[in-house]
Design an enzyme around this catalytic site. Sequence first.
Site, PDB file in Angstrom:
ATOM      1  N   GLY A 168       0.810  -1.216   0.000  1.00  0.00           N
ATOM      2  CA  GLY A 168       0.000   0.000   0.000  1.00  0.00           C
ATOM      3  C   GLY A 168       0.843   1.266   0.000  1.00  0.00           C
ATOM      4  O   GLY A 168       0.544   2.237  -0.695  1.00  0.00           O
ATOM      5  N   CYS A 169       1.914   1.241   0.782  1.00  0.00           N
ATOM      6  CA  CYS A 169       2.783   2.412   0.895  1.00  0.00           C
ATOM      7  C   CYS A 169       3.532   2.653  -0.419  1.00  0.00           C
ATOM      8  O   CYS A 169       3.754   3.799  -0.814  1.00  0.00           O
ATOM      9  CB  CYS A 169       3.762   2.223   2.047  1.00  0.00           C
ATOM     10  SG  CYS A 169       2.911   2.002   3.632  1.00  0.00           S
ATOM     11  N   THR A 170       3.910   1.576  -1.091  1.00  0.00           N
ATOM     12  CA  THR A 170       4.581   1.703  -2.383  1.00  0.00           C
ATOM     13  C   THR A 170       3.625   2.301  -3.412  1.00  0.00           C
ATOM     14  O   THR A 170       3.966   3.248  -4.125  1.00  0.00           O
ATOM     15  CB  THR A 170       5.113   0.330  -2.853  1.00  0.00           C
ATOM     16  OG1 THR A 170       6.046  -0.152  -1.878  1.00  0.00           O
ATOM     17  CG2 THR A 170       5.788   0.436  -4.206  1.00  0.00           C
TER      18      THR A 170
ATOM     19  N   GLY B 185       3.060   6.014  -2.658  1.00  0.00           N
ATOM     20  CA  GLY B 185       4.241   6.801  -3.040  1.00  0.00           C
ATOM     21  C   GLY B 185       4.372   6.945  -4.548  1.00  0.00           C
ATOM     22  O   GLY B 185       4.734   8.007  -5.060  1.00  0.00           O
TER      23      GLY B 185
END
Length: 157
Positions: free
Chosen positions: A44-46, A49
């Site tokens: 999710g963070c990738t 970003g």
Amino acid sequence: MAVAIDQPVADFQVQATSGQTVSLAELKGQQVVLYFYPKDSTPGCTTEGQGFRDQHAAFQAANTVVFGVSRDGLKSHENFKAKQAFPFELISDKDEALCQLFDVIKLKKLYGKEYLGVDRSTFLIDKDGVLRQEWRGVKVPGHVDAVLAAAQALSKA
């Protein structure tokens, strides 16, 4: 004291990638997006970003600088930034000072275990250092577009 909409955000100085020290006072005149995410190199963070990366030119055109913030260390941040070709800096908030200022540490559950983690959240600060919009409990799909639209509207106001 935590931040509040339409109130000035307290100045802060934090360490970021590329050997930078980020200070809110030094960013006066530009809008600032701080997006808090739980962990470097997670799916999710990738994805989140990458969304900010892909819209970076549009944020710049709206006089808006973007920073990713998590509790990961600078070494992890540098690797994540390089691997994903992020054109913006990542702030390391190991001591959770920024997380506490923006009140993003929440009780979470994973596999039945409770722990304190970063609640995916984004904040838009105007060119005078005043918090104008916040998104808490963010779901990644469509989020970057919503933040960009808000930044563009604010830069025209």
